[in-house]
Enzyme design. Structure first.
Site: not given
Length: 238
Positions: A131, A144
């Site tokens: 990501s 995260y």
């Protein structure tokens, strides 16, 4: 090619299955929701092979990976796509530990399995879903962003390891920005949001070209350059 995909029941994983099979590739699809997998197999047809799997069960995961590989007649690419975002219905530590278990530990297990398989086969391609969050930390999503940073560094280490093996193994890290999926549809503050079809099309192109890094969509590479230049004290105030 024969391609295994984890986290294939929705979003990016599902769209990867659809676009890859449209090119004639066979796909082994894994996820926790059996009915979603069956629906996807019904849509794709004979090119899809499915197994229900919770990737945090490592012993079961290896059985499933091997079973699918045997049924498909081998594996050329493994796409490690399974992952979760923030879990708001659980107490904070339970949510964070589950996220780390799925995004980091289960990812590492899958990557390790794929590397062993391709080393014995002397060729192969490992694709990991990282990501843009791998490039920064954020106080609202510490676990995260840390999990994505782990994925990025883990794949970098495995890329170095692959270069020292007597095998032709490619390691591709995909770094998406915001993509419109079930997981992001309630998120706030998103920008440069890509439809999942467009995002996955660029992912597939990057995989086919065996790139080391794939930014999705391409404009996010500009932000990646900026993120690397901005000093930490600036991020601390955001």
């Amino acid at each position: 090619m024969n391609i295994l995909i984890t986290g294939a029941t929705s979003g990016i994983g599902k769209e990867l299955a659809l676009q890859l099979t449209s090119k004639g590739h066979k796909v082994g699809l894994m996820g926790r929701r059996t009915e979603r997998l069956q629906e996807l197999k019904d849509e794709i047809g004979d090119l899809a092979f499915i197994r229900t799997l919770d990737v945090t069960n490592h012993e079961k995961a290896e059985e499933v990976y091997n079973s699918l590989i045997d049924e498909m007649g081998g594996m050329d690419v493994m796409i490690l796509n399974a992952g979760i975002g923030r879990i708001q219905m659980l107490p904070p530590w339970e949510a964070e530990s589950k996220l780390i278990e799925v995004n980091a530990l289960a990812f590492a297990h899958g990557c390790h399995f794929a590397m062993d398989y391709f080393r014995n086969r002397e060729s192969g391609h490992i694709v990991g879903m990282s990501s843009m969050a791998a490039l920064l930390a954020h106080h609202r999503a510490a676990a995260y962003t840390a999990s994505k940073h782990f994925i990025s560094n883990y794949m970098k280490g495995y890329r170095q390891k692959a270069k020292r093996m007597n095998a032709d193994i490619t390691i591709t890290e995909i770094r998406p920005g915001y993509v419109w999926t079930e997981m992001t549809e309630r998120a706030k503050g998103m920008f440069w949001v890509a439809p999942v079809e467009k995002a996955v099309s660029q992912m597939v192109t990057g995989i086919e070209k065996k790139k080391n890094y794939v930014y999705v969509t391409k404009r996010w590479q500009l932000l990646a350059w900026v993120a690397k230049l901005v000093p930490e004290w600036v991020w601390d105030r955001l």
